[in-house]
Write an enzyme that holds these catalytic residues in place. Structure first.
Site, PDB file in Angstrom:
ATOM      1  N   SER A   1      17.699  13.532 -18.089  1.00  0.00           N
ATOM      2  CA  SER A   1      18.005  14.270 -16.862  1.00  0.00           C
ATOM      3  C   SER A   1      17.077  13.806 -15.727  1.00  0.00           C
ATOM      4  O   SER A   1      17.095  12.620 -15.377  1.00  0.00           O
ATOM      5  CB  SER A   1      17.915  15.768 -17.142  1.00  0.00           C
ATOM      6  OG  SER A   1      18.524  16.499 -16.110  1.00  0.00           O
TER       7      SER A   1
ATOM      8  N   ASP B   1      28.947  17.721 -20.379  1.00  0.00           N
ATOM      9  CA  ASP B   1      27.702  18.131 -19.712  1.00  0.00           C
ATOM     10  C   ASP B   1      28.033  19.109 -18.583  1.00  0.00           C
ATOM     11  O   ASP B   1      28.872  18.835 -17.730  1.00  0.00           O
ATOM     12  CB  ASP B   1      27.018  16.876 -19.164  1.00  0.00           C
ATOM     13  CG  ASP B   1      25.584  17.131 -18.714  1.00  0.00           C
ATOM     14  OD1 ASP B   1      25.365  18.110 -17.971  1.00  0.00           O
ATOM     15  OD2 ASP B   1      24.702  16.364 -19.114  1.00  0.00           O
TER      16      ASP B   1
ATOM     17  N   HIS C   1      24.363  19.120 -22.034  1.00  0.00           N
ATOM     18  CA  HIS C   1      23.110  18.605 -21.444  1.00  0.00           C
ATOM     19  C   HIS C   1      21.885  18.944 -22.296  1.00  0.00           C
ATOM     20  O   HIS C   1      20.766  18.623 -21.917  1.00  0.00           O
ATOM     21  CB  HIS C   1      22.955  19.209 -20.039  1.00  0.00           C
ATOM     22  CG  HIS C   1      22.024  18.440 -19.142  1.00  0.00           C
ATOM     23  ND1 HIS C   1      22.304  17.158 -18.702  1.00  0.00           N
ATOM     24  CD2 HIS C   1      20.818  18.749 -18.590  1.00  0.00           C
ATOM     25  CE1 HIS C   1      21.314  16.718 -17.923  1.00  0.00           C
ATOM     26  NE2 HIS C   1      20.395  17.662 -17.847  1.00  0.00           N
TER      27      HIS C   1
END
Lengths: 277, 277
Positions: B146, B222, B254
């Site tokens: 991320s 996600d 995610h």
């Protein structure tokens, strides 16, 4: 049954679910990993019982078991370690009450109505998960860490032929002789040591043993060795001529880094035993 | 340097350390996994940069990377995601300030004195760890998740030939075009978009690319796809003819369950690139 979360993991699904439990008289939360193989047929189950202060979540996110479970086509079930909630008794100590159910059915106030973790893990939760998920009740195995290792070994020996294999990471091996056990067994079961014996893996091992293979890993640098008393279990396993392996792992402590380091061995050990069923 | 903890893991040691950082002007904490091979000779290093809200700890306990690092003889370093402490500026939002350093050197008040995570990760922490541990500075690779995927890709492309290989899990791929980026870059660097470009992996990929192999995994389910903008990075990688692989993984979200599911592939990818150095 309520879905709390479902995350794709290793080609399968790591779920968290909540349900009303008759055994504990309240809502319980558990984690369940379904490997990819469950999409095609019922898969064998490895129960993982956690230690003091843990919820369903600790091993689920820290033990790294899903990778190996997916590889071997096993489901994993992560029960909570006690009933919880406002109406449930608790204690200021971390090793009594909520988060510390010790996998027994309490008979004493204030614990008796809710603290029935033996029945929860061996009756209530199985009835639910075998009804709802693609799991094969004829192929079950059990493991756990610390207090959960105690639970895994005593339940394996206390449930006849239900479990094909039993293992433990640094189990509380002799609770009737330890400060991790005497206080809790007295609190939950009363001052009646005769009722404690079935909740002591070393005593059970000596008296009945387990009808299947056993694997125990213990860290040699575990900060709780005096409380765990692994020597009593090793003694009992050898005296019983129990089919099994007891491994002292030099340098390892009581943490999840220890558990994760040997998780692959444990999952493969159970997978092999389950294939033979 | 202060030892916070050291746990034996997978035959090596998972440590947590604290040190005074010149770059951030305060104490910083990081995790470092030394594989068993480090006892005999210097080992290559894989940097892992974490995402929003994370500390050094999240990936260290949830990503399952140590098993694969031990197998491949790699060290792992887990830096924190920002400076922290009472004297350090913060913001009520989870995606700004402490826990959200975005791997840049802030030039704007109130962030400027402490929020220098680019220098911390690329200069300050390397100087410390290569001095104190059995690590080979000539063999480094970098990955992240991320916000940390953004950091890994931009640092890989911004540090010449330092890193043999670069990978990312669900990176913030185009921060100059996303609400995960515009607010932070404006806050840390000021309203000067010309200074933002080197902190945008898609722009850097299009302009310079990376002199080594790249691996990117993105979950198809996600929940942050609109903020991550992976299509911009995939486009830039292909347009640049970048040596690399971009994989869309259907059904994955995610979470760290996604990261853990593909960690083995990433560690093996880096190990192979590092062996070629």
């Amino acid at each position: 049954m309520e879905i709390i979360s479902e995350n794709r993991a290793f080609g399968g699904v790591q779920g968290v679910y909540r349900h009303a439990s008759a055994a504990t008289g309240g809502d319980m939360t558990f984690g369940l990993f379904l490997p990819p193989q469950a999409a095609k047929s019922k898969v064998p189950v490895l129960w993982y019982l956690s230690g003091l202060t843990c919820t369903h979540e600790n091993a689920m996110v820290k033990a790294g078991a899903q990778a190996h479970a997916a590889q071997n086509g096993l489901a994993l079930i992560f029960p909570d370690t006690s009933p919880r909630g406002d109406g449930v008794a608790d204690d200021d100590a971390f090793d009594m009450g909520q988060g510390a159910g010790f996998y027994v059915n309490a008979t004493q106030a204030p614990w008796a109505p809710h603290f029935r973790m033996w029945d929860y893990v061996t009756e209530d939760l199985p009835a639910l998960v075998f009804d709802h998920f693609s799991l094969d009740a004829a192929r079950q195995a059990i493991t756990g860490h610390s207090m959960g290792g105690h639970g895994a070994l005593t339940m394996a020996m206390g449930c006849g032929d239900r479990f094909a294999s039993a293992s433990a990471f640094a189990p509380i091996a002799h609770p009737t002789g330890s400060d991790w056990g005497r206080k809790q067994l007295a609190g939950y079961l009363g001052d009646a040591p005769a009722t404690w014996a079935r909740h002591d893996a070393s005593i059970q091992m000596r008296e009945t043993g387990f009808n299947g293979p056993v694997l125990v890993d213990q860290g040699g640098a575990d900060q709780f060795l005096d409380l765990l008393m692994p020597e009593r279990l090793a003694d009992a396993m050898a005296a019983r001529r129990q089919a099994g392996t007891f491994r002292m792992q030099p340098g390892y402590d009581h943490s999840y880094f220890f558990v994760a380091s040997f998780m692959r061995d444990h999952v493969q050990f159970h997978a092999e035993a389950l294939r033979a069923r």
